[in-house]
Write an enzyme that holds these catalytic residues in place. Structure first.
Site, PDB file in Angstrom:
ATOM      1  N   SER A 139       1.263  55.389  52.123  1.00 25.64           N
ATOM      2  CA  SER A 139       0.106  55.811  52.915  1.00 25.64           C
ATOM      3  C   SER A 139      -1.116  54.986  52.544  1.00 25.64           C
ATOM      4  O   SER A 139      -1.256  54.544  51.401  1.00 25.64           O
ATOM      5  CB  SER A 139      -0.200  57.298  52.649  1.00 25.64           C
ATOM      6  N   TYR A 199      -2.393  63.996  46.617  1.00 23.17           N
ATOM      7  CA  TYR A 199      -1.604  63.218  47.566  1.00 23.17           C
ATOM      8  C   TYR A 199      -1.920  61.732  47.436  1.00 23.17           C
ATOM      9  O   TYR A 199      -1.011  60.892  47.356  1.00 23.17           O
ATOM     10  CB  TYR A 199      -1.908  63.706  48.981  1.00 23.17           C
TER      11      TYR A 199
END
Length: 277
Positions: free
Chosen positions: A148, A161
């Protein structure tokens, strides 16, 4: 030569962890379209069974399996079952991850650890299991995961995250270096925003992307799946240790670009001067 032959996946065995939902579902179907035999692994049995049945109904070959990718025995059991049904695995795709939303100052230790377990351990365990199988069988292979852009930039309100995805970016590079001698390539596709079923974006939310991204929209799950299949295909035979940005230009844009665009569209020649500067 057909486009599927160019991918070099015909007759190969692929395993997709998280293969029954969203980007994973599309990855399973795209691998099958490329001629691979596919082990569809999902935490929810019904999701895996649905996608495997669709592949088989369309003339492909697939098996549905269930596993918890954060549990090593569960991963090893699923891999063994996949190889018993289809033969030794050649390629692997993993699409596992979940955002844990909280500012760091308020984040509990459990939330912090969940972020790493669900986004980093969930990649490490399947990748290592598949690499061990490839090495044991003396086969080259390819591994691809979803990282990501949150691993490249700050991740306010989802720091666990972001830290886990940064770890994944580094882990991809380390795996590529350690396993390259065995002919194993390891890469990641790196999205920004993707319109997965879990996102459930409102029209107002979708409209925000018009000013945030050069392509003015989030990615469709199939667009990420195509990138993942490319990375495990022969078309990417000399690519390893890479984190391919599939982010619609998100990280290419100057931080204040949206403000510059607004000024440029409302201030005539002065705005144009600002934009060029």
């Amino acid at each position: 030569m057909s486009s599927t032959d160019m991918l070099g996946l015909t007759g190969k065995v692929g395993i997709v962890w998280g293969g029954g939902f969203g980007m994973g579902e599309r990855s399973s179907l795209r691998l099958a379209e490329a001629g691979a035999h596919v082990a569809v692994v999902d935490l929810v049995p019904e999701r895996a069974e649905k996608i495997a049945a669709e592949i088989n109904a369309n003339g492909g070959k697939a098996v549905a399996l269930t596993a918890d990718v954060t549990d090593e025995p569960s991963v090893e059991k699923a891999l063994a079952a996949a190889e018993a049904a289809l033969g030794p695995v050649d390629v692997m795709i993993t699409v596992i991850g979940l955002g844990v939303w909280s500012q760091l100052i308020d984040m509990t230790l459990e939330q912090w650890e969940d972020g790493h377990r669900l986004n980093l351990t969930s990649f490490f365990l399947p990748a290592r299991a598949v690499a061990r199988s490839l090495i044991r069988n003396g086969k080259p292979g390819a591994i691809a995961c979803v990282s990501s852009v949150s691993g490249l930039t700050a991740a306010p309100n989802h720091g666990s995250y972001g830290a886990a995805k940064a770890g994944m970016i580094n882990l991809v590079r380390t795996m590529a270096n350690e396993w390259g001698q065995h002919g194993i390539r390891v890469n990641a596709a790196m999205p920004g925003a993707a319109a997965t079923p879990r996102l459930q974006m409102t029209q107002e939310g979708l409209d925000r992307f018009k000013d945030m991204l050069p392509l003015q929209r989030p990615a469709e799950p199939d667009e990420l799946a195509k990138a993942l299949v490319f990375l495990v295909s022969d078309m990417a035979s000399y690519i390893t240790g890479d984190n391919l940005r599939v982010d619609g230009g998100w990280t290419s844009r100057f931080l204040m670009q949206s403000s510059v665009n607004t000024v440029s569209s409302t201030a005539g020649t002065v705005g144009s001067g600002v934009a060029k500067g």
